[in-house]
Design an enzyme around this catalytic site. Structure first.
Site, PDB file in Angstrom:
ATOM      1  N   ASP A   1       0.966  -0.863  -0.033  1.00 35.46           N
ATOM      2  CA  ASP A   1      -0.086  -0.043   0.144  1.00 35.46           C
ATOM      3  C   ASP A   1       0.984   0.968   0.164  1.00 35.46           C
ATOM      4  O   ASP A   1       2.179   1.428   0.531  1.00 35.46           O
ATOM      5  CB  ASP A   1      -0.677   0.130   1.256  1.00 35.46           C
ATOM      6  CG  ASP A   1      -1.656   1.221   1.622  1.00 35.46           C
ATOM      7  OD1 ASP A   1      -2.525   1.272   0.474  1.00 35.46           O
ATOM      8  OD2 ASP A   1      -1.543   1.392   2.164  1.00 35.46           O
TER       9      ASP A   1
ATOM     10  N   ASP B   1      -0.670   4.644   1.227  1.00 29.76           N
ATOM     11  CA  ASP B   1      -1.021   5.914   2.300  1.00 29.76           C
ATOM     12  C   ASP B   1      -0.522   5.596   3.383  1.00 29.76           C
ATOM     13  O   ASP B   1      -1.340   4.202   3.849  1.00 29.76           O
ATOM     14  CB  ASP B   1      -1.942   6.921   1.749  1.00 29.76           C
ATOM     15  CG  ASP B   1      -1.763   7.451   0.579  1.00 29.76           C
ATOM     16  OD1 ASP B   1      -0.853   8.612   0.320  1.00 29.76           O
ATOM     17  OD2 ASP B   1      -2.084   7.126  -0.423  1.00 29.76           O
TER      18      ASP B   1
ATOM     19  N   ASP C   1      -1.463  -0.860   5.830  1.00 34.93           N
ATOM     20  CA  ASP C   1      -2.248  -0.106   7.214  1.00 34.93           C
ATOM     21  C   ASP C   1      -3.675  -0.211   7.603  1.00 34.93           C
ATOM     22  O   ASP C   1      -3.806  -0.016   8.938  1.00 34.93           O
ATOM     23  CB  ASP C   1      -1.447   0.980   7.511  1.00 34.93           C
ATOM     24  CG  ASP C   1      -1.756   2.453   6.688  1.00 34.93           C
ATOM     25  OD1 ASP C   1      -2.655   2.766   4.855  1.00 34.93           O
ATOM     26  OD2 ASP C   1      -2.386   3.369   7.541  1.00 34.93           O
TER      27      ASP C   1
END
Length: 211
Positions: free
Chosen positions: A6, A8, A163
């Site tokens: 991922d 961001d 995250d």
């Protein structure tokens, strides 16, 4: 080995610039800014979801407001955004070890590539997929299937790192292993990652030992 990442909250700390762009869009509509703590909860599921959830108090044209947000974000996307610690070192180490690397993000592809170029890390990735790169973005498993097909890697040697529970759900639905990082902005919800780490250094050191 294939490592899908991922963007961001995993590779870059971009939350301040995203939240500022949302509030600039709100200001352009004549409504007050939301606090950072409220806005950051809605990052991770793509721009339309972000704007829809952060303008619930205002009757807006969604598509037009998304365009306002895109304009403000394009102007300010690197004001405060930084790489998380050890990201550059980790990417270099995994590439040197012969790993295939990919970005799977719900950010659109144009800002993804602009950010990767800004931080001079675009060259490390074999595949870069944004929300508008394929018909079905995360949490649909298609982005992972697409990366596996493009890289020729086996699913059993693939990892998804993120995250946000959306990253973990995507990995689960695709049948690959997952790593949840706790230093980002997302939450784990009801997902059960294969591994959990609190720094990118721990992530890449673990993956290098998995070869």
């Amino acid at each position: 080995m294939l490592v899908m990442l991922d963007l961001d909250g995993t590779l870059i700390d971009s939350s301040a610039d995203i939240c500022n762009a949302v509030n600039l869009a709100r200001k352009s509509h004549g409504v007050p800014a939301h606090p950072f703590e409220f806005l950051v909860k809605h990052i991770g599921d793509g721009v339309y979801s972000l704007i829809r959830k952060t303008f619930r108090d205002k009757d807006i044209d969604l598509a037009e407001t998304v365009e306002r947000y895109r304009k403000f974000y394009a102007e300010h996307m690197v004001d405060e955004t930084v790489l998380f610690p050890d990201v550059l070192t980790g990417l270099q180490a995994m590439r040197q070890a012969g790993y295939k690397l990919a970005i799977i993000s719900n950010k659109e592809e144009t800002p993804i590539r602009r950010l990767l170029k800004h931080f001079e890390i675009e060259e490390y990735f074999d595949v870069i997929l944004g929300a508008n790169s394929i018909p079905n973005p995360k949490p649909h498993p298609d982005p992972i299937f697409t990366v596996i097909e493009k890289t020729g890697c086996k699913p059993e040697s693939a990892w998804m790192v993120g995250d946000h529970f959306i990253d973990l759900e995507t990995a689960r639905r695709a049948g690959v292993k997952s790593i949840f990082v706790t230093y980002g902005i997302g939450t784990i919800e009801n997902e059960h990652p294969t591994k959990t780490f609190s720094s990118f250094k721990d992530v890449y050191r673990f993956l290098l030992n998995e070869k």
